[in-house]
Design an enzyme around this catalytic site. Structure first.
Site, PDB file in Angstrom:
ATOM      1  N   ASP A 157      59.995  20.712  74.081  1.00 19.88           N
ATOM      2  CA  ASP A 157      58.683  20.076  74.051  1.00 19.88           C
ATOM      3  C   ASP A 157      57.667  20.995  74.700  1.00 19.88           C
ATOM      4  O   ASP A 157      58.012  21.979  75.367  1.00 19.88           O
ATOM      5  CB  ASP A 157      58.727  18.723  74.768  1.00 19.88           C
ATOM      6  CG  ASP A 157      59.204  18.830  76.203  1.00 19.88           C
ATOM      7  OD1 ASP A 157      58.452  19.354  77.051  1.00 19.88           O
ATOM      8  OD2 ASP A 157      60.333  18.392  76.498  1.00 19.88           O
ATOM      9  N   GLU A 182      82.683  44.832  60.986  1.00 18.84           N
ATOM     10  CA  GLU A 182      81.797  43.834  61.575  1.00 18.84           C
ATOM     11  C   GLU A 182      80.986  44.435  62.716  1.00 18.84           C
ATOM     12  O   GLU A 182      79.797  44.114  62.884  1.00 18.84           O
ATOM     13  CB  GLU A 182      82.613  42.642  62.064  1.00 18.84           C
ATOM     14  CG  GLU A 182      83.159  41.781  60.934  1.00 18.84           C
ATOM     15  CD  GLU A 182      84.119  40.728  61.423  1.00 18.84           C
ATOM     16  OE1 GLU A 182      84.159  39.630  60.826  1.00 18.84           O
ATOM     17  OE2 GLU A 182      84.853  40.994  62.403  1.00 18.84           O
TER      18      GLU A 182
END
Length: 749
Positions: free
Chosen positions: A536, A616
């Protein structure tokens, strides 16, 4: 633009670049809301609201004979209490006799350059001295002596109007506030859809759009936090509003505690929105001479659709809510050890993770939960913020020195607002925990909540956390909060003030955060509450970024980050590449697709890099380099949603645009046999400008190598006009496989 007052008509006009906000002091001194919408200039709009007698809508006493002047039908700027308006109220106040009532009339106003401040609460600030002006209108209830300051901050260029309310007891007896809203917004005409952002832990901010009914619809949290479940941000928009067109209103609370937003469509078809602190279990004793300040709300209006509304909020939150020096700095690419080790680690295992990460280009290691006290699981240790030297012999310093020697920064996890029963702090100060007398408390994650409304609790945390940051070279803090508030009772307050505990808690948290972030500006603070449980504007005043969700599954994150984007900037969304199969969903997603999604956030890793294959590891190096190359357009570009994942079954796509480049990202979530072409109409480009395809990279498709499309160079170098890309569009190559993704990078020529 700015604020004007016409003394002859009593009209206040707040003008931004594209909107007008009008209100009027009527002949009885009541402050009426007249208009909020597209710029109309000045004038008296009171004729929009002809007087009419409505059955069972009582009139003001002075109008009892003429009738047709009822607070129940007039558009109010901020309502009174128990005086004839039966719609949603902003306020409930009682005097010592228990009588609830307040009828506010105009007393005075002042117009000032600069931005007002709120006592103990976060609020918007001005970056320059002339970008905002303040209007304070003072109203008074002459029976109780209660005064109301309505505060307006007009950020004209941003099309943002901030609102707050301050109540002051200028009477002779104590008053009890049982409800205090931050604002009321009356929209007398129009039919609206409500967009809100609901969810749950690990599935936050799911966008939902519903037509308003002739009823009261509520978006709220009683959890002591803004919550995973209902974000304190809502949108009202035209029924036919789209991303690019339509009238839209946004309302965002700058508050991190229990909140409530109610929207009512009344008997006349008028819509009223009231928002502020949740009134359930809330009460506040206001003695003569005392004041109470409600949290700030951010209002925005646009006629250009949801994208324009989002971009205005994203810009404003980053520039005028966030205060950290890191709000515009490039954040380091980090590795967090949590999903790699959980509680089971020591100095050597952490250093092995760091060594591998450093070799791949990662810039920071964050040590998560388990480094302190007696903390081998989540049942003990919270509150004891001293190093567990059984895990970390010699403390943090030797570990940090080894991390720094690798060329990496060091960060750490804390959860200061919580306490474990099995902790030295609880044994010494069990009364510091929120628990109900005579009852066993409800336990969340086997922990309790500290009474942050007590000054001694805040002082203790300031001291121990300052020692931690002062005595160790810590450059990042992940601030977590892993349960909501129940058993809300403070042993430091008398019975008549127990309704103040939850709000005092938030004031204490803000006081602690303000002290630490001011004292240690060099530290990058990231907020977290079990992921996005306090995502928020209140938290973003102290944390320039917040861990977006504990759900690190890239496909789930598409929906979470989509919803978050309606009000909050990419730079605020904490996002990591995690392990597969994913620890929350069990889904397996290509490593590059996980990176494409995490790049639409702060970007980092949360997995055991030592378990990656050589191929990877090569991809991780490429991902970090790609993120650095694209950082400006990702973090600083204007954000466009090119799809709606709640309706679009095949893909999710989004775009960021600066003056010089653009990046389009897409994840194919549902490959199809004999698939139709993937065709996108881009947004935000200059129609007459030319754009060169700098690169088109396709990741994870079985028809091309995992590290990118082998034929990507075949697309590079093509030049298109902005109008072509926006109106004719761009067709992507066919993709197959599990969750392939695309990055299309355009450079303006």
């Amino acid at each position: 633009m700015g604020i004007q007052f016409n003394s002859a008509t009593g009209v206040f006009a707040l003008e931004t670049a594209h909107t007008s906000y009008h209100m009027q002091v009527d002949e009885r001194g009541h402050l009426l809301h007249l208009y909020y919408g597209r710029t109309i200039g000045q004038g008296n709009l009171s004729a929009l609201y002809p007087r009419a007698d409505h059955g069972f809508s009582p009139d003001y006493y002075a109008c009892r004979r003429e009738r047709g002047v009822s607070p129940d039908v007039l558009p109010q700027e901020y309502t009174g209490c128990n005086v004839g308006d039966f719609r949603l109220s902003c306020l409930v106040v009682r005097n010592e006799a228990g009588a609830a009532g307040a009828d506010f009339v105009y007393v005075s106003h002042r117009i000032e350059s600069g931005k007002y401040a709120l006592e103990g609460l976060p609020s918007a600030h001005a970056e320059t001295g002339d970008e905002v002006s303040t209007l304070c209108i003072t109203l008074r209830d002459f029976v109780t002596g209660l005064e109301l300051d309505l505060l307006y901050g007009v950020f004209a260029d941003q099309d943002i109007i901030t609102r707050a309310a301050r109540l002051r007891n200028n009477g002779t007896e104590s008053l009890r506030l049982e409800k205090v809203a931050s604002l009321c917004l009356d929209l007398p005409f129009g039919q609206w859809d409500l967009i809100h952002f609901h969810g749950r832990h690990a599935m936050e901010r799911q966008m939902q759009r519903t037509p308003l009914a002739s009823a009261i619809q509520t978006v709220s949290s009683t959890r002591g936090a803004s919550s995973h479940h209902h974000n304190p941000f809502v949108i009202l928009c035209d029924r036919d509003a789209t991303e690019t067109a339509g009238l839209c209103y946004g309302m965002m609370l700058v508050y991190s505690g229990s909140h409530r937003t109610d929207i009512e469509v009344d008997q006349n078809g008028s819509t009223r929105l009231v928002s502020g602190i949740h009134d359930e279990r809330f009460s506040w004793q206001l003695k003569p001479g005392e004041s109470f300040t409600a949290p700030e709300a951010l209002l925005c209006c646009t006629t250009s659709g949801l994208t324009d509304l989002s971009q205005r909020y994203q810009h404003f939150v980053r520039h005028n809510i966030c205060r950290s020096p890191y709000r515009f700095k490039r954040r380091p690419v980090l590795i967090n050890n949590w999903e790699a080790t959980y509680f089971q680690f020591n100095t050597e295992s952490i250093c092995r993770i760091a060594e591998k990460a450093a070799s791949l280009g990662v810039e920071m290691l964050v040590l998560d939960d388990g480094w302190f006290g007696k903390r081998n699981d989540d049942n003990s240790g919270l509150g004891d913020w001293f190093v567990n030297e059984e895990k970390l012999p010699g403390g943090l310093k030797p570990l940090i020195e080894r991390i720094n020697a690798l060329g990496m920064k060091f960060g750490i996890w804390v959860e200061p607002e919580m306490i474990s029963e099995d902790s030295d702090l609880y044994r010494a100060h069990h009364d510091w925990a929120l628990t109900l007398p005579g009852r066993d408390p409800a336990m969340g994650r086997d922990q309790l909540v500290l009474d942050m409304g007590r000054q001694e609790v805040v002082d203790y945390l300031v001291e121990v956390l300052s020692d931690l940051l002062r005595n160790n070279h810590i450059e990042y803090v992940k601030w977590d909060m892993n349960r909501n508030m129940s058993d809300v009772y403070s042993r430091a307050l008398p019975p008549e003030r127990q309704g103040e505990v939850a709000h005092r808690y938030m004031l204490g948290v803000y006081r602690l955060l303000d002290t630490l972030t001011t004292r240690f500006p060099q530290v990058l603070f990231e907020g977290c509450a079990g992921g996005g449980g306090r995502f928020d504007a209140g938290m973003l005043a102290y944390f320039p970024q917040i861990w977006c969700s504990d759900d690190t599954d890239a496909i789930e994150r598409l929906i979470i980050q989509h919803g978050t984007s309606f009000g909050y900037p990419i730079s605020a969304m904490g996002a990591h590449v995690s392990a597969c199969p994913n620890h929350q969903t069990g889904r397996t997603t290509p490593l590059w697709t996980r990176a494409v999604v995490a790049m639409s956030g702060t970007f980092g890793y949360e997995l055991d890099l030592g378990k990656l294959s050589e191929e990877e590891c090569h991809q991780v190096r490429q991902q970090i380099e790609t993120f650095k190359q694209l950082y400006d357009v990702i973090q600083n570009g204007r954000y466009y949603r090119l799809s709606d994942p709640s309706r679009q079954l095949r893909y999710t796509a989004w775009q960021t645009v600066t003056d010089t480049e653009s990046l389009v990202s897409l994840v194919l979530t549902h490959p199809e046999a004999n698939a139709r072409p993937l065709h996108l109409c881009l947004q935000g480009l200059e129609e007459d400008a030319l754009y060169r395809v700098e690169s088109l990279r396709i990741y994870g498709t079985t028809s091309t190598p995992e590290n990118g499309a082998a034929d990507a160079d075949a697309y590079a170098g093509a030049v298109y006009s902005g109008s072509t890309l926006m109106y004719a569009g761009y067709t992507l190559p066919r993709m197959v496989g599990d969750f392939p993704s695309v990055q299309l990078h355009l450079v303006r020529v």
